[in-house]
Enzyme design. Sequence first.
Site, PDB file in Angstrom:
ATOM      1  N   GLY A 172       0.815  -1.214   0.000  1.00 40.64           N
ATOM      2  CA  GLY A 172       0.000   0.000   0.000  1.00 40.64           C
ATOM      3  C   GLY A 172       0.846   1.260   0.000  1.00 40.64           C
ATOM      4  CG  ASP A 173       3.255   2.276   3.330  1.00 40.54           C
ATOM      5  OD1 ASP A 173       2.923   3.378   3.786  1.00 40.54           O
ATOM      6  OD2 ASP A 173       3.122   1.217   3.950  1.00 40.54           O
ATOM      7  CB  THR A 174       5.348   0.220  -2.652  1.00 34.65           C
ATOM      8  OG1 THR A 174       6.151  -0.204  -1.551  1.00 34.65           O
ATOM      9  CG2 THR A 174       6.216   0.320  -3.882  1.00 34.65           C
ATOM     10  CB  ALA A 177       5.853   5.658  -2.934  1.00 34.34           C
TER      11      ALA A 177
END
Length: 405
Positions: A172-174, A177
């Site tokens: 999810g973070d990637t 980003a």
Amino acid sequence: MESRTPNGPLAGLKVVELGQLIAGPFAAKTLADFGADVIKIEPPGAGDPLRNWRLIKDGTSVWWQVQARNKRSLALDLKHAEAQAIVRRLACEADVLIENFRPGAMEGWGLGPEALLEANPRLVMLRVSGYGQTGPYRDRPGFGVVAEAMGGLRHLTAEPGRVPVRVGVSIGDTLAALHGVIGVLLALQHRHATGRGQVVDVALYEAVFNCMESLLPEYSAFGAVRGPGGSALPGIAPSNAYLCANGAYALVAGNGDSIFKRLMGVIGRPDLAADPALADNAGRVARVTEIDDAIGRWTGARTVDEVLAALDAAGVPAGRIYTVADIASDPHYAARGMLQQVSMDDGSTLTVPGVVPKLSATPGGHRRNAPALGQDTDAVLREIGLDEDQIAALKRRGIVKGPAA
């Protein structure tokens, strides 16, 4: 380590990175890989917590060597007004500012978009948060794992009837980003045409949701709530993991119409290849259990190497499940420059992922090792006009931290 890798297409772009851990720093790392000068601001005490996550070598996470490569470190305590003034001075000279604090934190420091864009109308400000800068959930704390659930991904990552599992990395973070990088590049293109910067608002859950393919329109049109499919891809057939004789699995994607016929030929089922009811995906989905059973019986009598060799010869997409040990020894990874050997400051060598995507004329690269905490504090402060006495005074008060002696 400094290298002679070409500067990249973003050479000359100045980026200020605030925030920590994964989403914002991954976006900044991607820009840095392609030549941007990224000044990472982190607290003087322990720095970014990622420095101490997972496996540690010589006091620092080896993950840090990937996430912070090509960046400079400015150790700055943002609770102090003097530190906030330094950020404003940096923002006045920057092209991009990236932050992933909870909404309202930047405004509380006098560093919100109204203040920064008034001081530097050309600034592009990337704001990454769990739920975005607006809406009823904006003030909730949001980590990638929660975003993956809200975005619809976690519900699909399970065997039917069993507890949903996480992907295994902070996907999810990637994803957030990478959406942030896209937004920054779009905003820079707009600035090139108009001279004006803007805010790029990325919510973690929206980045996940944006990758959910047909999930929403299928619900809208048919009331269909897509459920977990285990190793298969529901609604697309055949595409699954099939057990082989040696206990390994072969992933086989035979879902193209012509590919399906070739696959059936390889497994000795010309009857299925010739069946008009199986000529398209809809027909195959209706009989997916029958098809999967036929493929599974064939793979179950062969090793995974035998299965993959036969399918490769027939032009059927297939592969094995890789561990990192498989990745590290794979000749294709090596040939594509994805296993990059870098020299650490202590003289040791570390293998890290190569740069993606690959540009033919202006490739990115590993130009600089991840910095020690505050390694570039003095240099960055000099660049914005502070003299040695001013820098020393800030250090005495603990507002900034310079490189270790």
